[in-house]
Each structure stands twice: as structure tokens, then as C-alpha cells.
Write a protein that holds these residues in place. Structure first.
Motif, mmCIF file in Angstrom:
data_model
loop_
_atom_site.group_PDB
_atom_site.id
_atom_site.type_symbol
_atom_site.label_atom_id
_atom_site.label_comp_id
_atom_site.label_asym_id
_atom_site.label_seq_id
_atom_site.Cartn_x
_atom_site.Cartn_y
_atom_site.Cartn_z
ATOM 1 N N SER A 48 10.065 3.037 5.903
ATOM 2 C CA SER A 48 8.736 3.033 6.507
ATOM 3 C C SER A 48 8.327 1.608 6.845
ATOM 4 O O SER A 48 8.792 0.652 6.224
ATOM 5 C CB SER A 48 7.709 3.625 5.538
ATOM 6 O OG SER A 48 8.006 4.966 5.284
ATOM 7 N N ILE A 49 7.444 1.475 7.826
ATOM 8 C CA ILE A 49 6.958 0.154 8.205
ATOM 9 C C ILE A 49 5.693 -0.163 7.414
ATOM 10 O O ILE A 49 5.085 0.723 6.806
ATOM 11 C CB ILE A 49 6.696 0.061 9.723
ATOM 12 C CG1 ILE A 49 5.608 1.048 10.166
ATOM 13 C CG2 ILE A 49 7.986 0.298 10.494
ATOM 14 C CD1 ILE A 49 5.185 0.904 11.625
ATOM 15 N N TYR A 50 5.281 -1.421 7.432
ATOM 16 C CA TYR A 50 4.037 -1.831 6.786
ATOM 17 C C TYR A 50 2.854 -1.342 7.608
ATOM 18 O O TYR A 50 2.940 -1.207 8.829
ATOM 19 C CB TYR A 50 3.972 -3.353 6.645
ATOM 20 C CG TYR A 50 5.013 -3.898 5.703
ATOM 21 C CD1 TYR A 50 4.896 -3.732 4.327
ATOM 22 C CD2 TYR A 50 6.115 -4.589 6.195
ATOM 23 C CE1 TYR A 50 5.855 -4.227 3.463
ATOM 24 C CE2 TYR A 50 7.080 -5.091 5.332
ATOM 25 C CZ TYR A 50 6.943 -4.904 3.974
ATOM 26 O OH TYR A 50 7.893 -5.393 3.130
ATOM 27 N N SER A 51 1.746 -1.115 6.954
ATOM 28 C CA SER A 51 0.559 -0.625 7.665
ATOM 29 C C SER A 51 0.051 -1.644 8.681
ATOM 30 O O SER A 51 -0.633 -1.282 9.630
ATOM 31 C CB SER A 51 -0.551 -0.259 6.677
ATOM 32 O OG SER A 51 -0.940 -1.406 5.941
ATOM 33 N N SER A 52 0.402 -2.908 8.518
ATOM 34 C CA SER A 52 -0.042 -3.942 9.465
ATOM 35 C C SER A 52 0.916 -4.125 10.640
ATOM 36 O O SER A 52 0.623 -4.861 11.565
ATOM 37 C CB SER A 52 -0.205 -5.270 8.730
ATOM 38 O OG SER A 52 1.037 -5.662 8.161
ATOM 39 N N ASP A 53 2.074 -3.434 10.614
ATOM 40 C CA ASP A 53 3.040 -3.561 11.699
ATOM 41 C C ASP A 53 2.602 -2.769 12.930
ATOM 42 O O ASP A 53 1.815 -1.827 12.838
ATOM 43 C CB ASP A 53 4.424 -3.060 11.263
ATOM 44 C CG ASP A 53 5.134 -4.026 10.349
ATOM 45 O OD1 ASP A 53 4.700 -5.185 10.250
ATOM 46 O OD2 ASP A 53 6.131 -3.615 9.723
ATOM 47 N N SER B 89 3.098 6.281 13.080
ATOM 48 C CA SER B 89 2.554 6.122 11.734
ATOM 49 C C SER B 89 3.502 5.190 11.001
ATOM 50 O O SER B 89 4.447 4.671 11.595
ATOM 51 C CB SER B 89 2.466 7.488 11.031
ATOM 52 O OG SER B 89 3.775 7.959 10.730
ATOM 53 N N GLN B 90 3.302 5.022 9.733
ATOM 54 C CA GLN B 90 4.211 4.178 8.955
ATOM 55 C C GLN B 90 5.581 4.835 8.822
ATOM 56 O O GLN B 90 6.563 4.152 8.539
ATOM 57 C CB GLN B 90 3.635 3.903 7.567
ATOM 58 C CG GLN B 90 2.480 2.932 7.573
ATOM 59 C CD GLN B 90 1.977 2.668 6.178
ATOM 60 O OE1 GLN B 90 0.990 3.242 5.761
ATOM 61 N NE2 GLN B 90 2.668 1.812 5.466
ATOM 62 N N ASP B 91 5.661 6.154 9.049
ATOM 63 C CA ASP B 91 6.895 6.894 8.801
ATOM 64 C C ASP B 91 7.650 7.351 10.038
ATOM 65 O O ASP B 91 8.825 7.683 9.958
ATOM 66 C CB ASP B 91 6.593 8.124 7.941
ATOM 67 C CG ASP B 91 5.979 7.744 6.613
ATOM 68 O OD1 ASP B 91 6.506 6.831 5.963
ATOM 69 O OD2 ASP B 91 4.956 8.351 6.237
#
Length: 171
Positions: free
Chosen positions: A58-63, A107-109
Motif C-alpha cells: 500500500s502507498i502512504y496516505s500522503s502519496d 486509495s492507499q490500496d
């Protein structure tokens, strides 16, 4: 003597506490951007003309996700990448005008890529089948410092940020 010691302790304590800062507004400049390619993307009626690409990890929420579609190649064989969202109009100015649009959300996913048209998109298989997309995962601040509509500018900025050429993984 006690007053001098107390004064010295107070001054040293004050200096110690004022030299500590809580910089919550700092920018994260050490996140490494990632670019990968998703090929053989098929938009079909059974999938509601949408495709979901998982992000693992998953990516960071700030990405931020930047998405580009391979739209062709130059006369010397270089790929042409167009930013998504993008839209096309066929038979412009006629009674048979048709519109087609690519757009996405993330989304992050995962990333979901959509193909929307006011006609059956499968009649234009050059836009609905075997599509190739490039995904750039970048820190949020990055997308404000570069022209994200220019794929080459994005790749150059990512290379400069990472300190090396970008390796593009196929997924």
C-alpha cells in the motif's frame, strides 16, 4: 553563591528547551518515487469498463498517483504518454459525434481506471482493449513542483529526486 547557581541553571535550562523545535510543517523529501507499467488492460462490459490495479505494498496516505496512457509513438519510435484523465471526440461536429473518456481514482490500496463513452466502447477496440498505462507514485509535494501533464518532465524529476534513472517494472 546559591543565587548564581540558580541563575546559571535557569539560563542553561531555558537554552536547552528553546533549542528544541517541533517542526510539524516539514516536507518529506526522502520518499522515493516509483513508476510501473500495467499492460494488456482490457475494458469490457463484464467489468463495467473499469479495471482495478492493486497497490502492493500500500502507498502512504500522503502519496499521489499520476496515471498515463500509451497513446502511440513518434516517427522515431519513442512512446507518447498522455495524462489521465483524458477524453476523445470522434466524428466531431457531425450528427454522429461520439465521446470517450478515461479517468481514475485511487486509495492507499488500489487504483481504479475507468473508460466511459456515450457509445459501446468495444466498437473502438483500439481504445478499449490491450491498453498500456504507466503509474507514477510520488509524494504529495512532488506533484506541485513539476508539470504532471508532461510525462518526460515527471520522469526527469523522479530521476533527479532518486539520484538515478527510473527502473520501470511491468505488472
Amino acid at each position: 553563591m546559591k543565587k548564581i547557581f540558580l541563575l546559571l541553571t535557569t539560563v542553561i535550562g531555558t537554552l536547552a528547551f528553546t533549542s528544541c523545535t517541533n517542526n510539524d510543517d516539514r516536507v518529506d523529501n526522502d520518499t522515493i518515487s516509483e513508476v510501473f507499467e500495467v499492460d494488456n488492460v482490457n475494458f469490457t462490459a463484464t467489468g463495467n469498463f473499469r479495471v482495478t490495479v492493486p497497490l502492493n505494498p500500500s502507498i502512504y496516505s500522503s502519496d499521489v498517483i499520476l496515471l498515463y496512457r500509451l497513446s502511440g509513438s513518434t516517427s522515431n519510435g519513442k512512446d507518447i504518454w498522455e495524462p489521465v484523465p483524458t477524453s476523445y471526440t470522434f466524428n466531431a461536429g457531425t450528427a454522429n459525434e461520439e465521446n470517450l473518456k478515461y479517468f481514475f481514482d485511487f486509495s492507499q490500496d488500489d487504483i481504479t481506471i475507468y473508460l466511459e463513452a456515450d457509445f459501446d466502447p468495444l466498437t473502438r477496440q483500439d481504445f478499449s482493449l490491450n491498453q498500456v498505462f504507466r503509474v507514477a507514485i510520488v509524494p504529495g509535494y512532488f506533484s506541485q513542483t513539476v508539470n504532471t501533464n508532461d510525462f518526460d518532465a515527471v520522469m526527469s524529476a523522479i530521476s533527479a529526486q532518486n539520484g538515478s534513472d527510473v527502473q520501470i517494472e511491468k505488472r
